[in-house]
Design an enzyme around this catalytic site. Structure first.
Site, PDB file in Angstrom:
ATOM      1  CE  LYS A 117      32.232  50.523  53.484  1.00  0.00           C
ATOM      2  NZ  LYS A 117      32.246  51.639  54.368  1.00  0.00           N
TER       3      LYS A 117
ATOM      4  CB  SER B  49      37.027  51.345  56.944  1.00  0.00           C
ATOM      5  OG  SER B  49      36.981  52.240  58.343  1.00  0.00           O
TER       6      SER B  49
ATOM      7  CG  HIS C   3      12.167  59.190  37.231  1.00  0.00           C
ATOM      8  ND1 HIS C   3      10.990  60.202  37.633  1.00  0.00           N
ATOM      9  CD2 HIS C   3      11.579  58.886  36.160  1.00  0.00           C
ATOM     10  CE1 HIS C   3      10.668  60.961  36.189  1.00  0.00           C
ATOM     11  NE2 HIS C   3      10.500  59.800  35.846  1.00  0.00           N
TER      12      HIS C   3
ATOM     13  CD  GLU D 131      32.734  57.592  48.707  1.00  0.00           C
ATOM     14  OE1 GLU D 131      31.906  56.942  48.434  1.00  0.00           O
ATOM     15  OE2 GLU D 131      33.417  58.002  49.205  1.00  0.00           O
TER      16      GLU D 131
END
Ligand code: ARG
Length: 462
Positions: A284, A278, A157, A291
């Site tokens: 970043k 970024s 979980h 992804e």
């Protein structure tokens, strides 16, 4: 009035829109090598059965080899008016060698021709994909061996659950990959069956020797019903479904890497060369590659759905709907290969922060199950042990301490079965060491499992 190869019964030329609408050469030209391989074998077979003479067969074979060289070199000119890869090649052959070229399409139809070329193409791609899977599996197993002793929290979980070793976690990924490879091995047998000889749908009255053609092309067997052979694309659906499962696995690992590389987890750093920045936030460093693998999983699922839907309402035998199978197939192959390469690249440049992992594993209450299992070994029924340890956990939370911070006396206040030998299992090391059975997370087990896995992947790579 029609200049098409099939134009004899037509009294007007094809509408330009229809020509563009029905063409497939813009994408099925990818099948050219498989198509030519199939045609050479077919013409050899026709010469063995006496349909072609030796000279004709030799001219066809040489002609096809020249055409293949032209296509390889990028000098071949594809023509949309010739519809598809098959007719482009056949018409180039006739231009090159004259009448013998017109005899190649004897005892076959584009229906068994395209099914054959698609199977040959996919067989080759499966073999390439297996190589990429094995390389990734070998790398993961090697990483697992390197990290057999490193401790991290295992989750259920997404809540810290029990201590595991990083090596064990990595071997879980490798185990998924091993099943993916097995699925491909299994379905390859069904891909590797020959449709040729089925012709348009009903077979052919021309003398053919299907066994000979199959042997020349390395098929393991023959599609044994001509109607089925030219029409069903279940072999593509099987491939796409295995591809979807494989992508689902890659996507799950990517999800973990994205979480682990976040500041909150801090378990791993992805290499600069495998991340992007970024355009607005200078600080970043984004996990775009994992992804994208996660994102590309969606299109492979979509291709599986396309292929299933293309097939679902088709009456026997061949229907032009099947031409729509190529794009999903090619994109599945391309996406899978690219994602396997990307995943290997990511894994080759991971920097695990094993200290941070161990630290997270040790400041929780992850040894609670170990203590319950200790009581079980002293004869306490598990349900009672669960309750007793639950009370200890409640106390630990109230005092904001770890299980390892309890003194023996404090523990014994909950159960006098707890003795000094319980204390070693209250450390992450003790906890993982105790899970020393086949499939368990103990470093000794992980080392053995990783070594076995490395051997298996290496033998697949040979
Ligand atoms: N380009 C076609 C396909 O991909 C080849 C077979 C065409 N056969 C036909 N009878 N129109 O399915």
């Amino acid at each position: 009035m029609s200049d098409k190869v099939w134009g004899g019964r037509f009294s007007e030329p094809t509408d330009a829109f229809v020509e563009a609408f029905t063409e497939s050469v813009s994408f099925d030209q990818r099948l050219y090598a498989a198509d030519i391989e199939g045609s050479i074998a077919h013409s050899k077979m026709l010469s063995a059965t006496g349909v072609l003479d030796d000279e004709e067969a030799a001219a066809i074979e040489n002609g096809l080899r020249t055409i293949k060289a032209d296509i390889d070199a990028g000098t071949f000119v594809w023509d949309q008016a010739l519809e598809d890869v098959h007719m482009n090649i056949e018409s180039a052959l006739t231009r090159q060698i004259g009448d013998a070229g017109k005899k190649l399409h004897t005892g076959r139809s584009r229906n068994d021709q395209v099914a054959t070329a698609t199977r040959l193409y996919l067989r080759g791609e499966i073999d390439d994909i297996q190589g990429l899977i094995a390389a990734l599996g070998a790398h993961l197993s090697k990483l697992a061996l390197d990290h057999a002793d490193d401790i991290m929290p295992g989750f259920t979980h997404l809540q810290p659950a029990q201590c595991v070793t990083l090596g064990h976690h990595l071997l879980a990924w490798a185990a998924m990959l091993a099943r993916d490879a097995e699925r491909l091995t299994d379905l390859r047998k069904r891909v590797n069956q020959m449709p040729l000889g089925s012709a348009a749908l009903a077979g052919t009255s021309v003398p053919v020797d299907r066994n000979l053609t199959a042997k020349l092309l390395g098929f393991e067997g023959m599609c044994d019903n001509s109607l089925d052979a030219v029409s069903d694309r279940d072999f593509l659906i099987e491939f796409a479904s295995s591809a979807a499962i494989l992508m689902m696995h890659l996507s799950r690992w990517c999800e973990e890497l994205i979480l682990w590389s976040s500041e909150r987890f801090g378990f791993v750093e992805l290499a600069d060369r495998f991340t992007t920045g970024s355009s607005i936030m200078p600080q970043k460093k984004n996990p775009d590659v994992p992804e994208l693998i996660r994102g590309k999983t969606a299109r492979v699922y979509g291709h599986l759905m396309s292929l299933l839907t293309i097939m679902k309402a088709q009456p026997l035998a061949y229907n032009r709907d099947n031409q729509e199978d190529k794009m999903p197939l090619f994109d599945t192959v391309d996406t899978l290969k690219a994602c396997l390469c990307a995943m290997k690249g990511i894994c080759e440049h991971l920097k695990f922060d094993v200290e941070a992992m161990r630290e997270t594993a040790s400041h929780g209450l992850l040894e609670a199950t170990d203590l319950a299992e200790y009581l079980v070994q002293k004869g306490t029924p598990f349900r009672d042990a669960h309750h007793i340890i639950g009370a200890i956990v409640r106390e630990a939370n109230a005092r904001a301490i770890r299980l390892a911070d309890f003194s023996l006396e404090e523990l014994r206040a909950h159960s006098d079965l707890i003795e000094a030998d319980a204390l070693p299992c209250l450390t992450p090391e003790g906890s993982v060491r105790a899970r020393n059975h086949l499939g368990g997370t103990a470093p000794a087990q992980v080392k053995r499992a990783a070594e076995t896995a490395i051997e298996r992947w290496r033998s697949r790579l040979l």
